[in-house]
Motif scaffolding. Sequence first.
Motif, mmCIF file in Angstrom:
data_model
loop_
_atom_site.group_PDB
_atom_site.id
_atom_site.type_symbol
_atom_site.label_atom_id
_atom_site.label_comp_id
_atom_site.label_asym_id
_atom_site.label_seq_id
_atom_site.Cartn_x
_atom_site.Cartn_y
_atom_site.Cartn_z
ATOM 1 N N GLU A 1 70.693 27.953 102.918
ATOM 2 C CA GLU A 1 69.552 28.430 102.145
ATOM 3 C C GLU A 1 69.119 27.403 101.094
ATOM 4 O O GLU A 1 67.920 27.164 100.894
ATOM 5 C CB GLU A 1 69.894 29.753 101.461
ATOM 6 C CG GLU A 1 68.700 30.461 100.850
ATOM 7 C CD GLU A 1 67.701 30.896 101.917
ATOM 8 O OE1 GLU A 1 66.515 30.537 101.757
ATOM 9 O OE2 GLU A 1 68.089 31.558 102.905
ATOM 10 N N THR B 1 67.349 24.462 102.895
ATOM 11 C CA THR B 1 66.003 24.781 103.382
ATOM 12 C C THR B 1 64.976 24.828 102.255
ATOM 13 O O THR B 1 63.774 24.801 102.521
ATOM 14 C CB THR B 1 65.987 26.133 104.127
ATOM 15 O OG1 THR B 1 66.450 27.166 103.253
ATOM 16 C CG2 THR B 1 66.854 26.076 105.369
ATOM 17 N N HIS B 2 65.433 24.873 101.013
ATOM 18 C CA HIS B 2 64.511 24.877 99.882
ATOM 19 C C HIS B 2 64.365 23.492 99.253
ATOM 20 O O HIS B 2 64.006 23.360 98.079
ATOM 21 C CB HIS B 2 64.961 25.898 98.837
ATOM 22 C CG HIS B 2 64.529 27.298 99.158
ATOM 23 N ND1 HIS B 2 65.244 28.108 100.018
ATOM 24 C CD2 HIS B 2 63.448 28.022 98.756
ATOM 25 C CE1 HIS B 2 64.637 29.265 100.132
ATOM 26 N NE2 HIS B 2 63.536 29.244 99.378
ATOM 27 N N SER C 1 67.672 17.475 94.782
ATOM 28 C CA SER C 1 66.410 17.707 95.482
ATOM 29 C C SER C 1 65.985 16.448 96.244
ATOM 30 O O SER C 1 66.357 15.332 95.887
ATOM 31 C CB SER C 1 65.315 18.108 94.490
ATOM 32 O OG SER C 1 65.110 17.085 93.543
ATOM 33 N N ARG D 1 69.273 36.689 102.922
ATOM 34 C CA ARG D 1 68.423 35.565 102.539
ATOM 35 C C ARG D 1 67.509 35.934 101.367
ATOM 36 O O ARG D 1 67.321 35.149 100.430
ATOM 37 C CB ARG D 1 67.591 35.118 103.738
ATOM 38 C CG ARG D 1 66.771 33.885 103.442
ATOM 39 C CD ARG D 1 66.020 33.385 104.659
ATOM 40 N NE ARG D 1 65.451 32.071 104.390
ATOM 41 C CZ ARG D 1 64.677 31.415 105.223
ATOM 42 N NH1 ARG D 1 64.380 31.930 106.409
ATOM 43 N NH2 ARG D 1 64.205 30.222 104.899
ATOM 44 N N VAL E 1 67.379 34.074 97.646
ATOM 45 C CA VAL E 1 66.148 33.452 97.140
ATOM 46 C C VAL E 1 65.752 34.057 95.794
ATOM 47 O O VAL E 1 65.478 33.339 94.828
ATOM 48 C CB VAL E 1 65.005 33.597 98.164
ATOM 49 C CG1 VAL E 1 63.683 33.149 97.555
ATOM 50 C CG2 VAL E 1 65.307 32.791 99.423
ATOM 51 N N ILE F 1 67.556 31.000 93.776
ATOM 52 C CA ILE F 1 66.631 29.901 94.080
ATOM 53 C C ILE F 1 65.356 30.009 93.235
ATOM 54 O O ILE F 1 64.962 29.067 92.548
ATOM 55 C CB ILE F 1 66.279 29.874 95.575
ATOM 56 C CG1 ILE F 1 67.544 29.696 96.431
ATOM 57 C CG2 ILE F 1 65.272 28.751 95.841
ATOM 58 C CD1 ILE F 1 68.256 28.386 96.230
ATOM 59 N N THR F 2 64.708 31.163 93.283
ATOM 60 C CA THR F 2 63.441 31.337 92.574
ATOM 61 C C THR F 2 63.572 31.202 91.056
ATOM 62 O O THR F 2 62.756 30.513 90.427
ATOM 63 C CB THR F 2 62.807 32.688 92.938
ATOM 64 O OG1 THR F 2 62.546 32.720 94.348
ATOM 65 C CG2 THR F 2 61.501 32.897 92.177
ATOM 66 N N HIS G 1 63.871 27.495 90.195
ATOM 67 C CA HIS G 1 62.639 26.763 90.476
ATOM 68 C C HIS G 1 61.552 27.090 89.451
ATOM 69 O O HIS G 1 60.883 26.180 88.936
ATOM 70 C CB HIS G 1 62.144 27.088 91.884
ATOM 71 C CG HIS G 1 60.850 26.426 92.251
ATOM 72 N ND1 HIS G 1 60.748 25.081 92.512
ATOM 73 C CD2 HIS G 1 59.586 26.933 92.365
ATOM 74 C CE1 HIS G 1 59.490 24.779 92.785
ATOM 75 N NE2 HIS G 1 58.773 25.887 92.693
#
Length: 235
Positions: free
Chosen positions: A29, A32-33, A71, A131, A135, A139-140, A143
């Motif tokens: 995961e 993929t980001h 990244s 998933r 996220v 993840i979110t 970010h």
Amino acid sequence: MAGLEVLFASAAPVITCAQDALVCFLHWEVVTHGYYGLGAGDQPGPNDKKSELLPAEWNNNKDLYVLRYESKDGSRKLLVKAVTVENSVIINVLEHGSQQVSDLTLNLNDYIDSEHLLDFHRVYKKSEELRSRLVSGIITPIHEHWVKASESPHQEFPPATAREVDPLRIHPHHPHTSRQPPWHVDTGTVRGSTWQSKVSSVPAFWPEDQKRSPRELEGINEIDHRNGRVQKATP
């Protein structure tokens, strides 16, 4: 979920428990980001290299997994830790630049079938839900915080504006320069063209009447606005 099956196949020989399978999914995961894996452990090592595969020795410790990521544009670095607590895994992610931290706790039994650890098509339960939680949980937040920090420059007010908005600023005092009239009119009501006034012991109603004594003003309760004179009330 393109790429997850290939990643799982490369890691399957060393997957021996439910948390191994979960960390494998987590790694996919993150990749993929827009990240590459750098290596395992808190500190950079001589064998670090950017890769989409799990690094060597990634699961040597089944109670604590530590993975580092960068990244693809090189602007962000993540430190990911997964701690096993009974039947749960607590995931902690730190973004080095902003020092933003996000956390997520997952129940292994909800997402991993321990009876089929080597069967990719059966090992993951509720993959879409897993998933989505990864996220939205880690993840979110990372970010969004990074984007906000990079796109919001510090704003400064010009000196004049700063003084205007200063809540502690004391405005200059301007004393009144106009003289107050030496008389006043008590409240009353208007009847026709005359003002019906409540008489009180005041110096006078009008300037020309200031010389009258209070006794002379007794009974005066009507002001004729047509000629500006004080008149006796009509019985």
